[in-house]
Write an enzyme that holds these catalytic residues in place. Structure first.
Site, short mmCIF file in Angstrom:
data_model
loop_
_atom_site.label_atom_id
_atom_site.label_comp_id
_atom_site.label_asym_id
_atom_site.label_seq_id
_atom_site.Cartn_x
_atom_site.Cartn_y
_atom_site.Cartn_z
N GLU A 91 34.63 40.23 39.93
CA GLU A 91 35.36 38.95 39.87
C GLU A 91 36.20 38.75 41.13
O GLU A 91 36.26 37.64 41.68
CB GLU A 91 36.25 38.96 38.62
CG GLU A 91 37.13 37.74 38.44
CD GLU A 91 38.07 37.95 37.26
OE1 GLU A 91 39.29 38.05 37.49
OE2 GLU A 91 37.58 38.02 36.12
N HIS A 100 33.65 44.87 36.06
CA HIS A 100 33.57 43.41 35.89
C HIS A 100 34.67 42.72 36.68
O HIS A 100 34.43 41.73 37.39
CB HIS A 100 33.69 43.10 34.39
CG HIS A 100 34.01 41.68 34.05
ND1 HIS A 100 35.28 41.15 34.18
CD2 HIS A 100 33.24 40.67 33.56
CE1 HIS A 100 35.28 39.89 33.79
NE2 HIS A 100 34.06 39.58 33.41
N ASN A 101 35.89 43.23 36.58
CA ASN A 101 37.00 42.60 37.28
C ASN A 101 36.91 42.80 38.79
O ASN A 101 37.32 41.94 39.56
CB ASN A 101 38.33 43.13 36.75
CG ASN A 101 38.70 42.50 35.42
OD1 ASN A 101 37.84 42.02 34.70
ND2 ASN A 101 39.97 42.49 35.09
#
Length: 301
Positions: free
Chosen positions: A180, A176-177
């Protein structure tokens, strides 16, 4: 449910408040007395040591860790292990490396203590908006903690789920990061292109506001970008230095290990590293090479 919260930084304190709004009782611990006092002012009970924290919780105990990944997490776990008993549960809501979470879960399972890794997204806005929770661990343990996750999530039936066994929650948060990183880099580059087209003299905040509604690139990150441009259109007073907290590096490492091409995430990480080189030897040498083979002028410092 009554649970302990370890780590009362901004995000930990916000999560404690959201849990209290959901009807849970919180006993908070932080080595900083000011952080404990602040949470007490919001209606929570606090303890001045891990021993006191554990003693204040009913059995079976539930403790949520919100401390920095790595040594700080291990130090707290080392201190907690002799204080806990079979049937207790630890939830690591920080940004731990997933392999560390797998190792820790195995260690605590030997004492019949459940270890749940919870990748947590939402930042400082989670108090009001709710948190996105990616959860790894034993299925029965996660189900027991359902009331906690339902209180923290944007709604009881969305924004959270068990994604797999121990380590899976932090693995999902790691990726997820990494995503991002790529999204942030694309927005930053796009708005820089708009800014450099001087003849159009565009209002970047205006463009961001247009894109927020109906556009295929609309997102919460764009909402935050629009807000940042409104507050500081020229980004004045901000150094061109972008930190990273580790998850992007881990994602790139994992992509290489799995033979998965991830050029966007990788390049966004490289750009963050590049932002910190204020006296780039690389660029100086490139300029010198151009001068050597083509006689191209060198710009003097």
């Amino acid at each position: 449910m009554k649970l302990g919260m370890i780590g009362l930084g901004r995000m930990g304190a916000n999560m404690a408040q959201r849990l209290m709004k959901g009807g849970h009782q919180i006993v908070g611990f932080d080595p900083q007395a000011a952080a404990r006092k602040d949470l007490e002012g919001k209606g929570a009970q606090t303890a001045d040591s891990l021993t006191a924290l554990v003693a204040a919780l009913p059995s079976p105990r539930t403790l949520w860790l919100m401390v920095p990944a790595g040594e700080a997490t291990d130090a707290n776990l080392d201190a907690l292990l002799p204080l806990l008993a079979a049937g207790d549960t630890i939830i690591d809501g920080g940004n731990s490396f997933y392999k560390d979470s797998m190792r820790r879960a195995k260690r605590f399972a030997e004492r019949d203590i459940a270890y749940v890794d919870c990748g947590t997204s939402g930042g400082i806005w989670g108090l009001d908006e709710g948190y996105s929770l990616m959860i790894g661990g034993d299925e029965a343990a996660v189900e027991r903690m359902r009331p906690i996750f339902e209180s923290l999530a944007p709604a009881k039936d969305r924004g959270w789920a068990r994604v797999g066994p121990a380590g899976a929650g932090h693995f999902a948060k790691m990726v997820h990061n990494g995503i991002e990183y790529g999204m942030m880099q694309a927005y930053a580059e796009g708005f820089s292109i708009l800014r450099h087209k001087a003849e159009f003299d565009m209002d970047l905040q205006q463009v961001a506001e247009i894109w927020r509604y109906g556009s295929v690139v609309r997102s919460w990150l764009l909402d935050l970008t629009a807000d940042a441009l409104k507050k500081n259109p020229d980004m004045s007073g901000i150094a061109p230095y972008v930190a990273d907290s580790g998850e992007g590096r881990w994602t790139v490492d994992e992509a290489i290990e799995l033979n998965v091409p991830a050029p966007i995430i990788t390049q966004s990480l490289i750009e963050r590293l590049r932002s910190r080189d204020k006296d780039s030897f690389t660029d100086k040498l490139l300029s010198a090479m151009r001068n050597e083979f083509g006689g191209h002028p060198i710009k003097k410092a």
